[in-house]
Motif scaffolding. Structure first.
Motif, mmCIF file in Angstrom:
data_model
loop_
_atom_site.group_PDB
_atom_site.id
_atom_site.type_symbol
_atom_site.label_atom_id
_atom_site.label_comp_id
_atom_site.label_asym_id
_atom_site.label_seq_id
_atom_site.Cartn_x
_atom_site.Cartn_y
_atom_site.Cartn_z
ATOM 1 N N ARG A 170 -0.155 12.413 24.057
ATOM 2 C CA ARG A 170 -1.008 13.163 23.141
ATOM 3 C C ARG A 170 -0.478 12.994 21.721
ATOM 4 O O ARG A 170 0.634 12.500 21.521
ATOM 5 C CB ARG A 170 -1.077 14.640 23.526
ATOM 6 N N GLU A 171 -1.283 13.404 20.765
ATOM 7 C CA GLU A 171 -0.894 13.292 19.359
ATOM 8 C C GLU A 171 -1.208 14.595 18.652
ATOM 9 O O GLU A 171 -2.312 15.135 18.787
ATOM 10 C CB GLU A 171 -1.643 12.140 18.687
ATOM 11 N N ILE A 172 -0.238 15.093 17.912
ATOM 12 C CA ILE A 172 -0.426 16.270 17.063
ATOM 13 C C ILE A 172 -0.667 15.774 15.645
ATOM 14 O O ILE A 172 0.126 14.985 15.112
ATOM 15 C CB ILE A 172 0.811 17.182 17.087
ATOM 16 N N ASN A 173 -1.742 16.228 15.008
ATOM 17 C CA ASN A 173 -2.010 15.917 13.599
ATOM 18 C C ASN A 173 -1.990 17.202 12.787
ATOM 19 O O ASN A 173 -2.646 18.182 13.143
ATOM 20 C CB ASN A 173 -3.380 15.261 13.422
ATOM 21 N N MET A 174 -1.213 17.189 11.715
ATOM 22 C CA MET A 174 -1.174 18.317 10.782
ATOM 23 C C MET A 174 -1.490 17.789 9.397
ATOM 24 O O MET A 174 -1.184 16.641 9.058
ATOM 25 C CB MET A 174 0.197 18.991 10.802
ATOM 26 N N SER A 175 -2.099 18.649 8.577
ATOM 27 C CA SER A 175 -2.467 18.198 7.231
ATOM 28 C C SER A 175 -2.236 19.317 6.231
ATOM 29 O O SER A 175 -2.112 20.497 6.594
ATOM 30 C CB SER A 175 -3.931 17.752 7.190
ATOM 31 N N TRP A 176 -2.174 18.916 4.967
ATOM 32 C CA TRP A 176 -2.041 19.850 3.861
ATOM 33 C C TRP A 176 -3.390 19.976 3.179
ATOM 34 O O TRP A 176 -4.111 18.983 3.008
ATOM 35 C CB TRP A 176 -1.019 19.340 2.851
ATOM 36 N N ARG A 210 -1.729 14.247 -3.013
ATOM 37 C CA ARG A 210 -1.812 15.011 -1.778
ATOM 38 C C ARG A 210 -0.815 14.458 -0.770
ATOM 39 O O ARG A 210 -0.651 13.242 -0.643
ATOM 40 C CB ARG A 210 -3.226 14.928 -1.205
ATOM 41 N N ARG A 211 -0.157 15.347 -0.047
ATOM 42 C CA ARG A 211 0.766 14.901 0.987
ATOM 43 C C ARG A 211 0.003 14.198 2.107
ATOM 44 O O ARG A 211 -1.116 14.573 2.442
ATOM 45 C CB ARG A 211 1.533 16.090 1.571
ATOM 46 N N THR A 212 0.646 13.198 2.690
ATOM 47 C CA THR A 212 0.004 12.468 3.779
ATOM 48 C C THR A 212 -0.027 13.318 5.044
ATOM 49 O O THR A 212 0.773 14.236 5.232
ATOM 50 C CB THR A 212 0.774 11.172 4.078
ATOM 51 N N GLU A 213 -0.957 12.992 5.927
ATOM 52 C CA GLU A 213 -1.061 13.676 7.212
ATOM 53 C C GLU A 213 0.197 13.414 8.039
ATOM 54 O O GLU A 213 0.842 12.377 7.911
ATOM 55 C CB GLU A 213 -2.300 13.167 7.937
ATOM 56 N N TYR A 214 0.504 14.372 8.903
ATOM 57 C CA TYR A 214 1.642 14.242 9.825
ATOM 58 C C TYR A 214 1.114 13.926 11.218
ATOM 59 O O TYR A 214 0.139 14.521 11.686
ATOM 60 C CB TYR A 214 2.424 15.549 9.864
ATOM 61 N N SER A 215 1.748 12.977 11.884
ATOM 62 C CA SER A 215 1.387 12.591 13.251
ATOM 63 C C SER A 215 2.631 12.630 14.125
ATOM 64 O O SER A 215 3.696 12.154 13.735
ATOM 65 C CB SER A 215 0.790 11.180 13.268
ATOM 66 N N GLU A 253 0.831 -1.200 0.000
ATOM 67 C CA GLU A 253 0.000 0.000 0.000
ATOM 68 C C GLU A 253 0.867 1.251 0.000
ATOM 69 O O GLU A 253 2.015 1.236 0.451
ATOM 70 C CB GLU A 253 -0.932 -0.002 1.210
ATOM 71 N N PRO A 254 0.326 2.376 -0.473
ATOM 72 C CA PRO A 254 1.102 3.622 -0.504
ATOM 73 C C PRO A 254 1.262 4.202 0.896
ATOM 74 O O PRO A 254 0.575 3.788 1.837
ATOM 75 C CB PRO A 254 0.247 4.540 -1.382
ATOM 76 N N PRO A 255 2.146 5.173 1.067
ATOM 77 C CA PRO A 255 2.298 5.810 2.376
ATOM 78 C C PRO A 255 0.973 6.400 2.860
ATOM 79 O O PRO A 255 0.249 7.041 2.089
ATOM 80 C CB PRO A 255 3.323 6.912 2.121
ATOM 81 N N PHE A 256 0.683 6.171 4.139
ATOM 82 C CA PHE A 256 -0.556 6.675 4.718
ATOM 83 C C PHE A 256 -0.308 7.827 5.685
ATOM 84 O O PHE A 256 -1.126 8.724 5.817
ATOM 85 C CB PHE A 256 -1.271 5.545 5.461
ATOM 86 N N MET A 257 0.837 7.805 6.373
ATOM 87 C CA MET A 257 1.110 8.783 7.420
ATOM 88 C C MET A 257 2.593 9.120 7.460
ATOM 89 O O MET A 257 3.436 8.233 7.373
ATOM 90 C CB MET A 257 0.695 8.209 8.778
ATOM 91 N N LEU A 258 2.905 10.415 7.562
ATOM 92 C CA LEU A 258 4.259 10.854 7.891
ATOM 93 C C LEU A 258 4.337 10.897 9.408
ATOM 94 O O LEU A 258 3.715 11.744 10.053
ATOM 95 C CB LEU A 258 4.512 12.248 7.302
ATOM 96 N N ASP A 259 5.074 9.960 10.004
ATOM 97 C CA ASP A 259 5.010 9.833 11.458
ATOM 98 C C ASP A 259 6.367 9.835 12.146
ATOM 99 O O ASP A 259 6.432 9.668 13.369
ATOM 100 C CB ASP A 259 4.225 8.583 11.853
ATOM 101 N N VAL A 260 7.439 10.028 11.393
ATOM 102 C CA VAL A 260 8.765 10.210 11.992
ATOM 103 C C VAL A 260 9.388 11.438 11.340
ATOM 104 O O VAL A 260 9.509 11.502 10.116
ATOM 105 C CB VAL A 260 9.685 8.987 11.781
ATOM 106 N N PHE A 261 9.748 12.426 12.168
ATOM 107 C CA PHE A 261 10.404 13.634 11.657
ATOM 108 C C PHE A 261 11.208 14.215 12.824
ATOM 109 O O PHE A 261 10.649 14.837 13.725
ATOM 110 C CB PHE A 261 9.368 14.634 11.145
ATOM 111 N N ASP A 262 12.504 13.959 12.801
ATOM 112 C CA ASP A 262 13.361 14.333 13.934
ATOM 113 C C ASP A 262 14.600 15.063 13.461
ATOM 114 O O ASP A 262 15.134 14.782 12.378
ATOM 115 C CB ASP A 262 13.788 13.076 14.704
#
Length: 307
Positions: free
Chosen positions: A300-306, A100-105, A60-69
């Motif tokens: 907690r979880e932060i969600n950002m979207s484009w 569309r860019r995937t959501e960020y978590s 499946e294609p990428p669903f979530m951008l979830d690592v960004f350090d």
């Protein structure tokens, strides 16, 4: 800047740390991640920044951008510059042109705003994403019920039975979208009808769970009128309350407590680990229901979207 060469570079990728680093190798083995989705910014052998995407399953294609350090010891301007360059370079390689860019978590500590180090880390990453066009969608509470916690007994006001297939659950999901406090549902309803949104969530999320469908419960009055539903399930990692809702005509009567008690009991009977659940920070009634049921906030979880 480059993707990891394979599983053998997990240790290098994990020189910057995050809460689920211990899951990355298994995610690679299962196909939920791919080496070409896990990028690093290196200076010699020093890891300056990293980024990674996650999918719901192999193929499946990428669903979530979830690592960004970033390396937080770098000066602010440098770490944000490195992060921005890595974000754009890796995104161009991972996300197809025009898609569309995937959501960020991002998982964050419950009191992150009161901790200077945690706050800087969260705001640094959000600033880079905002400069690239992302916007905050929602902050969510992550809660868990721990084995041994008492489970409230449901009242005798309701009757419970297994959900009678996809059509019934989609119909109930459509109805509970009226007046919803969930930010993701509001985003869906901006571009879809309630029925389309319910179908999309069922097919894209609920239908993927391999745990028994008999766990999914519809609540009715003694006369058989639907009141709500709860979907206890197991995802790829642990047992969860995947979805829970009360129909608009029956809200404000405390039925959510009965639904949550039944869903929690089903999982506690069939699983041995903690049970996870999430709700929006702004969904105060749902958060209170989880706490009454013995769930505690652990993250907690932060969600950002484009757009």
């Amino acid at each position: 800047m480059r993707p990891i060469a394979g599983r053998e570079e997990i240790d290098l990728f994990n020189r910057l740390s995050y809460v689920f680093d211990h899951e990355l190798a298994d995610d690679l083995d299962s196909g939920r991640r791919r080496p070409e989705w896990m990028w690093m910014a290196l200076r010699g052998d020093r890891l300056l920044a990293r980024i990674a995407w996650w999918s719901r399953g192999g193929g499946e294609p990428p669903f979530m951008l979830d690592v960004f350090d970033f390396d937080d010891t770098l000066p602010e301007a440098e770490r944000r510059d490195v992060g921005a360059r890595l974000l754009e370079t890796a995104t161009a390689a991972v996300i197809p042109p025009g898609a569309r860019r995937t959501e960020y978590s991002r998982f964050v500590p419950p009191g992150w705003r009161g901790d200077a180090t945690a706050r800087r880390a969260v705001e640094d990453r959000m600033a880079v994403l905002e400069a690239a066009g992302a916007r905050l969608l929602v902050e969510r509470l992550r809660l868990e019920w721990r084995p041994g916690t008492p489970i409230p007994e449901p009242s005798d006001r309701l009757r419970f039975r297994p959900v009678r297939g996809r059509d019934e659950l989609v119909e109930l999901m459509t109805l509970v979208l009226e007046g919803t406090l969930d930010a993701h549902s509001h985003a869906d309803l901006a571009i879809m009808t309630p029925t389309q949104a319910a179908v999309a969530q069922y097919d894209d999320e609920l239908a993927r769970y391999r745990s028994p469908r008999e766990w999914w419960q519809t609540a009715t009055t003694p006369d058989g009128d639907p009141v709500g539903f709860v979907v206890p399930a197991r995802n790829s990692y642990r047992p969860i309350i995947a979805y829970i809702g009360v129909l608009p005509a029956h809200r404000g009567k405390g039925y959510i407590d009965d639904l949550l008690a039944v869903g929690t009991r089903i999982l506690a009977t069939n699983e041995t680990s903690e049970i996870r659940a999430s709700t929006d920070l702004g969904n105060v009634p749902m958060a209170r229901a989880f706490r009454r049921a013995g769930y505690v906030e652990f993250e907690r979880e932060i969600n950002m979207s484009w757009s």
